[in-house]
Design an enzyme around this catalytic site. Structure first.
Site, PDB file in Angstrom:
ATOM      1  N   HIS A 127      38.289 -24.711 143.044  1.00  0.00           N
ATOM      2  CA  HIS A 127      37.395 -24.573 141.892  1.00  0.00           C
ATOM      3  C   HIS A 127      37.309 -25.859 141.091  1.00  0.00           C
ATOM      4  O   HIS A 127      36.225 -26.335 140.761  1.00  0.00           O
ATOM      5  CB  HIS A 127      37.859 -23.427 140.992  1.00  0.00           C
ATOM      6  CG  HIS A 127      36.917 -23.138 139.864  1.00  0.00           C
ATOM      7  ND1 HIS A 127      36.936 -23.837 138.674  1.00  0.00           N
ATOM      8  CD2 HIS A 127      35.914 -22.232 139.745  1.00  0.00           C
ATOM      9  CE1 HIS A 127      36.003 -23.372 137.871  1.00  0.00           C
ATOM     10  NE2 HIS A 127      35.362 -22.391 138.498  1.00  0.00           N
TER      11      HIS A 127
ATOM     12  N   HIS B  34      31.467 -18.191 144.018  1.00  0.00           N
ATOM     13  CA  HIS B  34      31.701 -19.573 144.444  1.00  0.00           C
ATOM     14  C   HIS B  34      31.820 -19.678 145.963  1.00  0.00           C
ATOM     15  O   HIS B  34      31.299 -20.615 146.575  1.00  0.00           O
ATOM     16  CB  HIS B  34      32.967 -20.128 143.786  1.00  0.00           C
ATOM     17  CG  HIS B  34      32.827 -20.357 142.314  1.00  0.00           C
ATOM     18  ND1 HIS B  34      31.662 -20.819 141.737  1.00  0.00           N
ATOM     19  CD2 HIS B  34      33.709 -20.184 141.297  1.00  0.00           C
ATOM     20  CE1 HIS B  34      31.834 -20.927 140.424  1.00  0.00           C
ATOM     21  NE2 HIS B  34      33.058 -20.545 140.133  1.00  0.00           N
TER      22      HIS B  34
END
Length: 265
Positions: free
Chosen positions: A149, A211
């Site tokens: 991330h 994501h």
């Protein structure tokens, strides 16, 4: 039956996507098997995800709400396990919350389990473990690119520490960050230097949320998959969340075990 004074709270970032709860469900099931005398609860640290799911949903409550509820219900000893990957902003918020509930007016004992990459020993162990979950379809000379991330500040350096460990084990296993550096552009340069033609994309994220499915593997022009294709690489995506790999989930559960042991130390 669980002891009403002992509890475990599993705290994950969360995801809005259906099916993304597989990682959290699996670890909660395992925690209940390992600690039948403890009540096991879950909470989401992302306010955006909580608002999407609604406070009354199975995974829709904040750690603060769950912790205050446990106090009201008489829980005195609590292990809180972070299901984050690095000790970034989400983990630090959880750490502050736990610290505020120690001592007078709070829990008799409360312990926080560190995230997946909580210290240098974790980084080495995770690097070794990742090599055991690489795609079975990977052929010699093909690279694996892990997408983390990313975060602000010093905690983002954990990704570089992991990259260094991975490079020593397998130079064709790389990691980049979605919302920090090194990003995809830097990884494309590195892949070109390595001379690879095909890249396997994998998320280093707890769950297979937005994501993983959109920003990494999606068909949109801004996904990592599209970026690699535009750079001339063949690309194969693998979207299973880290928490869905039993060997990686086992590292989070080891951190939980240490926190539970500290409760009775």
């Amino acid at each position: 039956m669980p002891d009403t004074q002992n509890a475990i709270l599993l705290a994950a970032f969360g995801s809005r996507l259906p099916g993304a709860e597989a990682s959290l469900d699996a670890i909660r099931t395992r925690a209940r098997e390992l600690y039948p005398q403890h009540r096991v609860e879950t909470a989401l640290t992302s306010g955006t995800v909580r608002r999407h799911k609604g406070a009354q949903s199975r995974h829709g409550q904040s750690p603060e709400d769950i912790l205050k509820g446990l106090l009201r219900e008489g829980v005195r000893r609590l292990a809180v396990q972070s299901l984050h990957v690095i000790p970034g902003d989400e983990y630090k918020s959880l750490e502050r919350l736990v610290a505020g509930l120690k001592g007078a007016g709070g829990f008799e004992r409360i312990e926080l389990g560190r995230p997946l990459l909580g210290n240098a020993d974790d980084v080495r162990l995770v690097a070794q473990t990742l090599l055991t979950v690489l795609p079975e379809t990977r052929l010699p000379g093909e690279a694996v690119l892990l997408m983390g991330h990313g975060t602000r500040g010093r905690a983002n350096g954990v990704y570089q520490d992991l990259a260094d460990e991975l490079r020593a084990l397998d130079p064709l296993v790389l990691i980049g960050a979605l919302e920090a550096e090194p990003g995809l552009a830097a990884k494309v340069d590195e892949l070109r230097t390595l001379g690879v033609c095909k890249v396997h994309l994998m998320p280093l994220l707890f769950a297979r949320g937005v994501h993983a499915t959109r920003d990494m593997a999606g068909e949109g022009k801004n996904s990592w998959r599209a970026g690699l294709a535009n750079a001339g690489f063949a690309c194969e995506t693998h979207i299973k969340g880290a928490g869905e790999h039993p060997v990686l989930a086992g590292i989070w559960l080891d951190h939980l075990r240490e926190a539970v042991e500290r409760l009775s130390a």
